[in-house]
Design an enzyme around this catalytic site. Structure first.
Site, PDB file in Angstrom:
ATOM      1  N   TYR A  67       0.361   2.026  -8.855  1.00 41.52           N
ATOM      2  CA  TYR A  67       0.511   3.392  -9.367  1.00 41.52           C
ATOM      3  C   TYR A  67       1.366   3.512 -10.633  1.00 41.52           C
ATOM      4  O   TYR A  67       1.560   4.607 -11.143  1.00 41.52           O
ATOM      5  CB  TYR A  67       1.082   4.295  -8.262  1.00 41.52           C
ATOM      6  CG  TYR A  67       0.171   4.368  -7.054  1.00 41.52           C
ATOM      7  CD1 TYR A  67      -1.098   4.926  -7.154  1.00 41.52           C
ATOM      8  CD2 TYR A  67       0.560   3.849  -5.827  1.00 41.52           C
ATOM      9  CE1 TYR A  67      -1.952   4.977  -6.068  1.00 41.52           C
ATOM     10  CE2 TYR A  67      -0.275   3.897  -4.719  1.00 41.52           C
ATOM     11  CZ  TYR A  67      -1.530   4.458  -4.855  1.00 41.52           C
ATOM     12  OH  TYR A  67      -2.378   4.504  -3.774  1.00 41.52           O
ATOM     13  N   ASN A 117      -4.866  16.226  -7.011  1.00 41.71           N
ATOM     14  CA  ASN A 117      -4.841  14.856  -6.500  1.00 41.71           C
ATOM     15  C   ASN A 117      -4.499  14.986  -5.015  1.00 41.71           C
ATOM     16  O   ASN A 117      -3.332  15.136  -4.643  1.00 41.71           O
ATOM     17  CB  ASN A 117      -3.796  14.006  -7.231  1.00 41.71           C
ATOM     18  CG  ASN A 117      -3.842  12.551  -6.764  1.00 41.71           C
ATOM     19  OD1 ASN A 117      -4.449  12.227  -5.743  1.00 41.71           O
ATOM     20  ND2 ASN A 117      -3.182  11.677  -7.516  1.00 41.71           N
ATOM     21  N   HIS A 125      -9.504  11.573   1.383  1.00 38.72           N
ATOM     22  CA  HIS A 125     -10.438  10.764   2.174  1.00 38.72           C
ATOM     23  C   HIS A 125     -10.546  11.205   3.633  1.00 38.72           C
ATOM     24  O   HIS A 125     -11.300  10.607   4.400  1.00 38.72           O
ATOM     25  CB  HIS A 125      -9.990   9.290   2.128  1.00 38.72           C
ATOM     26  CG  HIS A 125      -9.576   8.836   0.758  1.00 38.72           C
ATOM     27  ND1 HIS A 125     -10.454   8.805  -0.308  1.00 38.72           N
ATOM     28  CD2 HIS A 125      -8.377   8.443   0.252  1.00 38.72           C
ATOM     29  CE1 HIS A 125      -9.810   8.385  -1.390  1.00 38.72           C
ATOM     30  NE2 HIS A 125      -8.542   8.164  -1.083  1.00 38.72           N
ATOM     31  N   ASP A 136     -13.070  22.542   2.739  1.00 40.13           N
ATOM     32  CA  ASP A 136     -13.448  23.934   3.022  1.00 40.13           C
ATOM     33  C   ASP A 136     -12.653  24.918   2.159  1.00 40.13           C
ATOM     34  O   ASP A 136     -13.205  25.905   1.659  1.00 40.13           O
ATOM     35  CB  ASP A 136     -13.224  24.258   4.504  1.00 40.13           C
ATOM     36  CG  ASP A 136     -14.221  23.554   5.414  1.00 40.13           C
ATOM     37  OD1 ASP A 136     -15.262  23.070   4.913  1.00 40.13           O
ATOM     38  OD2 ASP A 136     -13.952  23.462   6.627  1.00 40.13           O
ATOM     39  N   HIS A 178      -7.325  11.165  -9.769  1.00 40.78           N
ATOM     40  CA  HIS A 178      -6.602  10.067  -9.120  1.00 40.78           C
ATOM     41  C   HIS A 178      -6.004   9.181 -10.191  1.00 40.78           C
ATOM     42  O   HIS A 178      -6.617   8.964 -11.245  1.00 40.78           O
ATOM     43  CB  HIS A 178      -7.529   9.240  -8.221  1.00 40.78           C
ATOM     44  CG  HIS A 178      -8.119  10.058  -7.119  1.00 40.78           C
ATOM     45  ND1 HIS A 178      -7.389  10.426  -6.012  1.00 40.78           N
ATOM     46  CD2 HIS A 178      -9.337  10.617  -6.980  1.00 40.78           C
ATOM     47  CE1 HIS A 178      -8.156  11.164  -5.227  1.00 40.78           C
ATOM     48  NE2 HIS A 178      -9.340  11.306  -5.794  1.00 40.78           N
ATOM     49  N   LEU A 179      -4.848   8.659  -9.884  1.00 43.45           N
ATOM     50  CA  LEU A 179      -4.191   7.720 -10.797  1.00 43.45           C
ATOM     51  C   LEU A 179      -4.962   6.405 -10.842  1.00 43.45           C
ATOM     52  O   LEU A 179      -5.237   5.855 -11.897  1.00 43.45           O
ATOM     53  CB  LEU A 179      -2.756   7.460 -10.322  1.00 43.45           C
ATOM     54  CG  LEU A 179      -1.839   8.684 -10.315  1.00 43.45           C
ATOM     55  CD1 LEU A 179      -0.677   8.476  -9.359  1.00 43.45           C
ATOM     56  CD2 LEU A 179      -1.328   8.955 -11.721  1.00 43.45           C
ATOM     57  N   SER A 180      -5.294   5.904  -9.659  1.00 43.77           N
ATOM     58  CA  SER A 180      -5.975   4.606  -9.559  1.00 43.77           C
ATOM     59  C   SER A 180      -7.488   4.803  -9.563  1.00 43.77           C
ATOM     60  O   SER A 180      -7.983   5.910  -9.302  1.00 43.77           O
ATOM     61  CB  SER A 180      -5.538   3.896  -8.272  1.00 43.77           C
ATOM     62  OG  SER A 180      -5.923   4.653  -7.129  1.00 43.77           O
ATOM     63  N   ARG A 202     -11.481   4.308   0.527  1.00 39.11           N
ATOM     64  CA  ARG A 202     -11.111   5.223  -0.576  1.00 39.11           C
ATOM     65  C   ARG A 202     -12.336   5.638  -1.392  1.00 39.11           C
ATOM     66  O   ARG A 202     -12.222   6.387  -2.361  1.00 39.11           O
ATOM     67  CB  ARG A 202     -10.085   4.552  -1.501  1.00 39.11           C
ATOM     68  CG  ARG A 202      -8.779   4.239  -0.824  1.00 39.11           C
ATOM     69  CD  ARG A 202      -7.747   3.725  -1.809  1.00 39.11           C
ATOM     70  NE  ARG A 202      -6.710   2.989  -1.115  1.00 39.11           N
ATOM     71  CZ  ARG A 202      -5.644   3.535  -0.524  1.00 39.11           C
ATOM     72  NH1 ARG A 202      -5.461   4.828  -0.570  1.00 39.11           N
ATOM     73  NH2 ARG A 202      -4.756   2.781   0.109  1.00 39.11           N
TER      74      ARG A 202
HETATM   75  O1  CA2 Z   1      -4.877   6.956  -7.065  1.00 39.50           O
HETATM   76  C1  CA2 Z   1      -4.527   8.049  -6.612  1.00 39.50           C
HETATM   77  O2  CA2 Z   1      -4.073   8.948  -7.301  1.00 39.50           O
HETATM   78  C2  CA2 Z   1      -4.597   8.276  -5.098  1.00 39.50           C
HETATM   79  O3  CA2 Z   1      -4.933   9.648  -4.872  1.00 39.50           O
HETATM   80  C3  CA2 Z   1      -3.231   7.964  -4.538  1.00 39.50           C
HETATM   81  C4  CA2 Z   1      -3.169   8.066  -3.031  1.00 39.50           C
HETATM   82  C5  CA2 Z   1      -4.285   7.261  -2.380  1.00 39.50           C
HETATM   83  O4  CA2 Z   1      -4.277   7.477  -0.959  1.00 39.50           O
HETATM   84  C6  CA2 Z   1      -5.643   7.619  -2.932  1.00 39.50           C
HETATM   85  O5  CA2 Z   1      -6.605   6.781  -2.338  1.00 39.50           O
HETATM   86  C7  CA2 Z   1      -5.673   7.425  -4.432  1.00 39.50           C
HETATM   87  C8  CA2 Z   1      -1.833   7.546  -2.506  1.00 39.50           C
HETATM   88  C9  CA2 Z   1      -0.670   8.318  -3.006  1.00 39.50           C
HETATM   89  C10 CA2 Z   1       0.571   7.628  -2.537  1.00 39.50           C
HETATM   90  O6  CA2 Z   1       1.301   7.235  -3.675  1.00 39.50           O
HETATM   91  C11 CA2 Z   1       2.257   6.289  -3.514  1.00 39.50           C
HETATM   92  C12 CA2 Z   1       3.019   6.032  -4.630  1.00 39.50           C
HETATM   93  C13 CA2 Z   1       3.988   5.084  -4.558  1.00 39.50           C
HETATM   94  C14 CA2 Z   1       4.214   4.403  -3.380  1.00 39.50           C
HETATM   95  C15 CA2 Z   1       3.457   4.662  -2.267  1.00 39.50           C
HETATM   96  C16 CA2 Z   1       2.480   5.622  -2.331  1.00 39.50           C
END
Ligand code: CA2
Length: 152
Positions: A39, A90, A96, A103, A116-118, A127
């Site tokens: 991230y 986000n 998921h 809704d 999403h960041l990733s 995902r």
């Molecule tokens: O890529 C993204 O923005 C996500 O929405 C981030 C979510 C993940 O469940 C999605 O599949 C993709 C996770 C957010 C949690 O972010 C963290 C950041 C640092 C450490 C742990 C979790």
């Protein structure tokens, strides 16, 4: 989290200018503190500042929020219906899992962009499915904090 929507902002025709709600789901408060390889180094406050700067350059107000609670996120989506001109969301893990978030977004009729960041499609199969995508106008993922700027 700071709210960047100031009061009494008006458009060029004198009409009230509504902010874009930028809504962030669970664990995004940990950004920059854990899992930097996935991230990045940016904290949630850095991300908020990045969005505020981009919004300012566009002459757009924003409200930037993060919650770890599904019900609170859904409440903000409902609130956006009357108070915002658009939603950038986000949903993090709720992306998921949450039929309720699907809704809620379906029920509001303002433009919504999922971010999403990733790149979720380059990650684990669980995902690859999003409950948000079918009710979003567009989806941007994989560009880190820039995903949010592109959405704006
Ligand atoms: O890529 C993204 O923005 C996500 O929405 C981030 C979510 C993940 O469940 C999605 O599949 C993709 C996770 C957010 C949690 O972010 C963290 C950041 C640092 C450490 C742990 C979790």
């Amino acid at each position: 989290m700071t709210a960047y929507n100031t009061t009494n902002h008006t458009d060029s025709d004198g009409s009230e200018m509504k902010p874009i709600y930028i809504l962030n789901g669970p664990n995004l408060n940990l950004l920059g503190l854990r899992e930097p390889k996935i991230y990045g180094q940016e904290t949630i406050s850095d991300l908020e500042a990045r969005c505020a700067a981009k919004a300012k350059s566009l002459g757009q107000e924003i409200v930037f929020r993060q919650t770890n609670t599904e019900g609170e996120l859904i409440g903000w989506v409902h609130e956006a219906q009357s108070k915002a001109c658009g939603i950038i969301i986000n949903g993090a893990g709720y992306t998921h899992t949450s039929v309720a978030l699907h809704d809620a977004l379906k029920a509001v009729n303002i433009p919504t962009v999922e971010v999403h960041l990733s790149n979720v499609y380059a990650r684990e199969p669980f995902r690859h499915h999003s409950y948000i995508s079918p009710v979003a106008h567009g989806v941007i993922c994989g560009f880190g904090g820039q995903s949010y700027e592109l959405a704006l």
